[in-house]
Enzyme design. Structure first.
Site, PDB file in Angstrom:
ATOM      1  N   TYR A   1       0.844  -1.211   0.000  1.00  0.00           N
ATOM      2  CA  TYR A   1       0.000   0.000   0.000  1.00  0.00           C
ATOM      3  C   TYR A   1       0.876   1.258   0.000  1.00  0.00           C
ATOM      4  O   TYR A   1       0.618   2.213  -0.742  1.00  0.00           O
ATOM      5  CB  TYR A   1      -0.897  -0.066   1.245  1.00  0.00           C
ATOM      6  CG  TYR A   1      -1.777   1.122   1.514  1.00  0.00           C
ATOM      7  CD1 TYR A   1      -2.588   1.678   0.526  1.00  0.00           C
ATOM      8  CD2 TYR A   1      -1.835   1.682   2.804  1.00  0.00           C
ATOM      9  CE1 TYR A   1      -3.419   2.770   0.810  1.00  0.00           C
ATOM     10  CE2 TYR A   1      -2.664   2.756   3.086  1.00  0.00           C
ATOM     11  CZ  TYR A   1      -3.449   3.299   2.086  1.00  0.00           C
ATOM     12  OH  TYR A   1      -4.268   4.365   2.370  1.00  0.00           O
TER      13      TYR A   1
ATOM     14  N   THR B   1       5.118   2.237  14.408  1.00  0.00           N
ATOM     15  CA  THR B   1       3.710   2.623  14.507  1.00  0.00           C
ATOM     16  C   THR B   1       3.450   3.354  15.819  1.00  0.00           C
ATOM     17  O   THR B   1       4.074   3.058  16.847  1.00  0.00           O
ATOM     18  CB  THR B   1       2.778   1.394  14.393  1.00  0.00           C
ATOM     19  OG1 THR B   1       1.567   1.666  15.096  1.00  0.00           O
ATOM     20  CG2 THR B   1       3.372   0.145  14.968  1.00  0.00           C
TER      21      THR B   1
ATOM     22  N   SER C   1      -1.517  -5.230  20.501  1.00  0.00           N
ATOM     23  CA  SER C   1      -1.649  -6.433  19.667  1.00  0.00           C
ATOM     24  C   SER C   1      -0.260  -7.045  19.527  1.00  0.00           C
ATOM     25  O   SER C   1       0.756  -6.379  19.799  1.00  0.00           O
ATOM     26  CB  SER C   1      -2.206  -6.102  18.277  1.00  0.00           C
ATOM     27  OG  SER C   1      -1.169  -5.630  17.431  1.00  0.00           O
TER      28      SER C   1
ATOM     29  N   TYR D   1       1.148  -7.837  16.686  1.00  0.00           N
ATOM     30  CA  TYR D   1       1.810  -7.086  15.606  1.00  0.00           C
ATOM     31  C   TYR D   1       2.507  -5.851  16.159  1.00  0.00           C
ATOM     32  O   TYR D   1       3.691  -5.602  15.899  1.00  0.00           O
ATOM     33  CB  TYR D   1       0.788  -6.689  14.529  1.00  0.00           C
ATOM     34  CG  TYR D   1       1.156  -5.421  13.795  1.00  0.00           C
ATOM     35  CD1 TYR D   1       2.231  -5.403  12.898  1.00  0.00           C
ATOM     36  CD2 TYR D   1       0.469  -4.224  14.019  1.00  0.00           C
ATOM     37  CE1 TYR D   1       2.596  -4.227  12.247  1.00  0.00           C
ATOM     38  CE2 TYR D   1       0.825  -3.061  13.379  1.00  0.00           C
ATOM     39  CZ  TYR D   1       1.884  -3.058  12.497  1.00  0.00           C
ATOM     40  OH  TYR D   1       2.244  -1.896  11.866  1.00  0.00           O
ATOM     41  N   HIS D   2       1.765  -5.050  16.949  1.00  0.00           N
ATOM     42  CA  HIS D   2       2.358  -3.821  17.476  1.00  0.00           C
ATOM     43  C   HIS D   2       3.531  -4.141  18.407  1.00  0.00           C
ATOM     44  O   HIS D   2       4.489  -3.383  18.491  1.00  0.00           O
ATOM     45  CB  HIS D   2       1.303  -2.987  18.210  1.00  0.00           C
ATOM     46  CG  HIS D   2       0.274  -2.392  17.287  1.00  0.00           C
ATOM     47  ND1 HIS D   2      -0.955  -2.962  17.069  1.00  0.00           N
ATOM     48  CD2 HIS D   2       0.312  -1.284  16.502  1.00  0.00           C
ATOM     49  CE1 HIS D   2      -1.637  -2.223  16.197  1.00  0.00           C
ATOM     50  NE2 HIS D   2      -0.895  -1.203  15.832  1.00  0.00           N
TER      51      HIS D   2
ATOM     52  N   LYS E   1       6.638  -4.446  16.557  1.00  0.00           N
ATOM     53  CA  LYS E   1       7.190  -3.131  16.178  1.00  0.00           C
ATOM     54  C   LYS E   1       8.028  -2.553  17.324  1.00  0.00           C
ATOM     55  O   LYS E   1       9.045  -1.907  17.099  1.00  0.00           O
ATOM     56  CB  LYS E   1       6.054  -2.169  15.823  1.00  0.00           C
ATOM     57  CG  LYS E   1       5.312  -2.526  14.543  1.00  0.00           C
ATOM     58  CD  LYS E   1       6.236  -2.375  13.343  1.00  0.00           C
ATOM     59  CE  LYS E   1       5.463  -2.296  12.054  1.00  0.00           C
ATOM     60  NZ  LYS E   1       6.301  -2.216  10.861  1.00  0.00           N
TER      61      LYS E   1
ATOM     62  N   GLN F   1       4.271   5.712  12.786  1.00  0.00           N
ATOM     63  CA  GLN F   1       3.199   6.166  11.902  1.00  0.00           C
ATOM     64  C   GLN F   1       1.829   5.784  12.455  1.00  0.00           C
ATOM     65  O   GLN F   1       1.641   4.684  12.989  1.00  0.00           O
ATOM     66  CB  GLN F   1       3.415   5.516  10.535  1.00  0.00           C
ATOM     67  CG  GLN F   1       2.384   5.945   9.503  1.00  0.00           C
ATOM     68  CD  GLN F   1       2.716   5.455   8.111  1.00  0.00           C
ATOM     69  OE1 GLN F   1       2.962   6.235   7.220  1.00  0.00           O
ATOM     70  NE2 GLN F   1       2.716   4.148   7.926  1.00  0.00           N
TER      71      GLN F   1
ATOM     72  N   GLU G   1      -9.106  -3.466  24.191  1.00  0.00           N
ATOM     73  CA  GLU G   1      -8.498  -2.138  24.117  1.00  0.00           C
ATOM     74  C   GLU G   1      -9.360  -1.152  24.886  1.00  0.00           C
ATOM     75  O   GLU G   1     -10.547  -1.396  25.115  1.00  0.00           O
ATOM     76  CB  GLU G   1      -8.394  -1.673  22.648  1.00  0.00           C
ATOM     77  CG  GLU G   1      -9.760  -1.516  21.982  1.00  0.00           C
ATOM     78  CD  GLU G   1      -9.710  -1.122  20.519  1.00  0.00           C
ATOM     79  OE1 GLU G   1      -8.615  -0.958  19.962  1.00  0.00           O
ATOM     80  OE2 GLU G   1     -10.798  -0.984  19.920  1.00  0.00           O
TER      81      GLU G   1
HETATM   82  N1  LIG Z   1      -0.744   1.366   6.347  1.00  0.00           N
HETATM   83  C1  LIG Z   1      -0.763   1.874   7.583  1.00  0.00           C
HETATM   84  O1  LIG Z   1      -1.753   2.480   8.008  1.00  0.00           O
HETATM   85  C2  LIG Z   1       0.443   1.741   8.466  1.00  0.00           C
HETATM   86  C3  LIG Z   1       0.449   2.413   9.700  1.00  0.00           C
HETATM   87  C4  LIG Z   1       1.563   2.310  10.523  1.00  0.00           C
HETATM   88  C5  LIG Z   1       2.652   1.552  10.127  1.00  0.00           C
HETATM   89  N2  LIG Z   1       2.611   0.892   8.940  1.00  0.00           N
HETATM   90  C6  LIG Z   1       3.790   0.107   8.541  1.00  0.00           C
HETATM   91  O2  LIG Z   1       4.211   0.523   7.259  1.00  0.00           O
HETATM   92  C7  LIG Z   1       4.730  -0.601   6.540  1.00  0.00           C
HETATM   93  C8  LIG Z   1       4.014  -0.738   5.210  1.00  0.00           C
HETATM   94  O3  LIG Z   1       2.629  -0.919   5.457  1.00  0.00           O
HETATM   95  P1  LIG Z   1       1.593  -1.152   4.289  1.00  0.00           P
HETATM   96  O4  LIG Z   1       0.293  -0.661   4.774  1.00  0.00           O
HETATM   97  O5  LIG Z   1       2.162  -0.643   3.014  1.00  0.00           O
HETATM   98  O6  LIG Z   1       1.533  -2.737   4.259  1.00  0.00           O
HETATM   99  P2  LIG Z   1       1.503  -3.723   2.990  1.00  0.00           P
HETATM  100  O7  LIG Z   1       1.237  -5.084   3.501  1.00  0.00           O
HETATM  101  O8  LIG Z   1       0.601  -3.202   1.929  1.00  0.00           O
HETATM  102  O9  LIG Z   1       2.997  -3.634   2.478  1.00  0.00           O
HETATM  103  C9  LIG Z   1       4.035  -4.406   3.009  1.00  0.00           C
HETATM  104  C10 LIG Z   1       4.683  -5.123   1.853  1.00  0.00           C
HETATM  105  O10 LIG Z   1       5.802  -5.860   2.361  1.00  0.00           O
HETATM  106  C11 LIG Z   1       5.818  -7.127   1.754  1.00  0.00           C
HETATM  107  N3  LIG Z   1       6.527  -8.036   2.655  1.00  0.00           N
HETATM  108  C12 LIG Z   1       6.151  -8.467   3.875  1.00  0.00           C
HETATM  109  N4  LIG Z   1       7.067  -9.293   4.382  1.00  0.00           N
HETATM  110  C13 LIG Z   1       8.066  -9.381   3.454  1.00  0.00           C
HETATM  111  C14 LIG Z   1       9.283 -10.091   3.393  1.00  0.00           C
HETATM  112  N5  LIG Z   1       9.683 -10.887   4.391  1.00  0.00           N
HETATM  113  N6  LIG Z   1      10.044  -9.961   2.274  1.00  0.00           N
HETATM  114  C15 LIG Z   1       9.657  -9.163   1.251  1.00  0.00           C
HETATM  115  N7  LIG Z   1       8.502  -8.468   1.254  1.00  0.00           N
HETATM  116  C16 LIG Z   1       7.717  -8.584   2.350  1.00  0.00           C
HETATM  117  C17 LIG Z   1       4.362  -7.502   1.531  1.00  0.00           C
HETATM  118  O11 LIG Z   1       4.193  -8.436   0.508  1.00  0.00           O
HETATM  119  C18 LIG Z   1       3.747  -6.138   1.195  1.00  0.00           C
HETATM  120  O12 LIG Z   1       3.699  -5.903  -0.197  1.00  0.00           O
HETATM  121  C19 LIG Z   1       4.566  -1.815   7.452  1.00  0.00           C
HETATM  122  O13 LIG Z   1       5.766  -2.047   8.131  1.00  0.00           O
HETATM  123  C20 LIG Z   1       3.498  -1.380   8.417  1.00  0.00           C
HETATM  124  O14 LIG Z   1       3.619  -2.037   9.637  1.00  0.00           O
HETATM  125  C21 LIG Z   1       1.536   0.977   8.099  1.00  0.00           C
END
Ligand SMILES: NC(=O)c1ccc[n+]([C@@H]2O[C@H](COP(=O)([O-])OP(=O)(O)OC[C@H]3O[C@@H](n4cnc5c(N)ncnc54)[C@H](O)[C@@H]3O)[C@@H](O)[C@H]2O)c1
Length: 381
Positions: free
Chosen positions: A11, A144, A179, A181-182, A185, A208, A328
């Protein structure tokens, strides 16, 4: 700069690749398609089918005549990651390659174990690749705001000075995630802090908040370049989900009392923030932490905004309060500081009615793709 984007299919990853490429930097993107495969396995695919990463890079080249080098592979595979570092010697590595979903991490033991392994090993491998191949490379890591939880005191930007029995010192701000996941982080931040102290790495950890939005200047040039947009309970973020729910007349899924308050930001602000961090890097031996949010809302406030704009556009928007599947606080104090990125030059894009109308407009075009069953399944904590 030579910029290595890990998690480039995601994303945030794909829009980041385009942003840095358009700004004239050499971009290398890597991904293992974890997110696409997990969404397929759980029957919660993105709203808009997106071409695979190799195809996206080809489309980008046709649109703007700039090349993004793509490598498909797993960042937890150290040989794969080392080969990228040896081939490109990046100036900056942007680490998005993690399992990013709290509900996914709470689905069962195996998914919890996968989240720990994937998120911590990917971070560890990056630390080692930087140390072994490009010690001056700046690591930008996505953390996060959820690392801090919802403490009953103001949330500082990463660090807090503590006075104890007449003596003072500065520590990482206390973290208490809600969680698994968090929690990974938090562990990432601890790993990075250890190696910054020990090996003098340069690291920016971006705390973020939940991101919303679908439109970026680059994605708007060709709809095949649009980011993957999830609206399901597992991978969707709350505002993106509410827009989709509003469009199909699904009562907005507020959990419990809806007083849960968080800092949010537009995807366009994520791009600005990461770019500002990359172009004004951390110093060697520095773990720099920014709280990456633009403004705070409670879930009730977000639902109300979506309802008002939806009604204006002719949708019949209802709000429901579901029994909260999560453990929560539903009402709490929340006062985070977030001045660091503003000082670097961030110009926030706030959540206006116009922004919401734009999101409604894009989602409306794809509403036939919406899978109602993916909206709420009640993953329990
Ligand atoms: N989207 C949000 O609201 C948000 C908020 C806070 C933090 N984040 C952090 O930002 C980062 C990106 O988030 P996002 O929303 O784009 O998520 P996303 O899942 O869309 O993107 C993460 C990408 O990393 C790839 N990936 C995961 N593990 C992998 C690995 N071992 N090797 C290679 N590729 C791998 C996935 O296939 C995916 O395409 C994450 O670390 C997430 O925790 C996102």
């Amino acid at each position: 700069m030579r910029v290595l984007v890990l998690g480039a299919d995601g994303y945030l990853g794909w829009p980041t690749c385009m942003y840095f490429s358009r700004m004239g930097h050499e971009v290398i993107g890597a991904d293992n398609y974890f997110r696409r495969n997990a969404a397929l396995a759980l029957d919660c695919e993105a709203l808009i089918p997106t071409p695979n990463l190799l195809q996206r890079a080809k489309i980008w080249q046709q649109v703007i005549e700039k090349k993004i080098a793509i490598h498909i592979g797993d960042v937890t595979n150290h040989e794969f990651l080392l080969s990228l570092f040896r081939a490109y010697h990046p100036d900056v590595v942007i680490h998005y390659a993690e399992q990013p979903s709290a509900p996914y991490s709470m689905l069962d033991r195996d998914k919890a174990a996968f989240t720990i392994q994937n998120n911590l090993l990917s971070t560890l491998n990056i630390v080692y690749a930087v140390k072994e191949v490009s010690p001056d490379c700046h690591i930008i890591k996505l953390g996060t705001m959820g690392e801090y939880g919802t403490p009953n005191i103001d949330i500082e930007e990463g660090w807090i000075q503590i006075q104890h029995k007449g003596k003072k010192d500065t520590f990482l701000f206390p973290r208490q995630a809600s969680s698994l996941y968090h929690t990974t982080k938090i562990q990432d931040t601890d790993l990075l802090w250890f190696y910054v102290r020990t090996w003098g790495l340069r690291v920016t950890d971006l705390m973020q908040g939940p991101v919303y939005g679908i439109s970026t200047d680059d994605a708007d040039m060709d709809e095949r370049l649009i980011p993957n947009f999830h609206y399901d309970e597992i991978f969707g973020t709350v505002l993106n989900r509410f827009i989709v729910q509003a469009i199909i007349g699904y009562p907005l899924t507020v959990y419990g009392k809806g007083g849960q308050t968080r800092g949010y930001l537009n995807i366009k602000d994520t791009l600005q923030c990461v770019y500002l961090a990359a172009t004004q890097p951390a110093k060697p031996g520095e773990l720099r932490i920014f709280n990456q949010i633009s403004e705070s809302f409670s879930v009730n406030e977000l639902a109300e905004k979506v309802k008002i704009v939806g009604k204006k556009l002719g949708y019949d928007v209802k709000i429901t309060h579901l029994e909260n599947p999560r453990n929560e606080k539903e009402e709490h104090y929340y006062n985070p500081k977030y001045t660091g990125l503003l000082k670097l030059g961030l110009q926030p894009q706030y959540l206006t009615d116009g922004v919401l109308e734009g999101m409604f407009g894009i989602v409306e075009k794809y509403k036939n793709n919406i899978n109602r069953d993916a909206i709420f399944r009640g993953v329990k904590w």
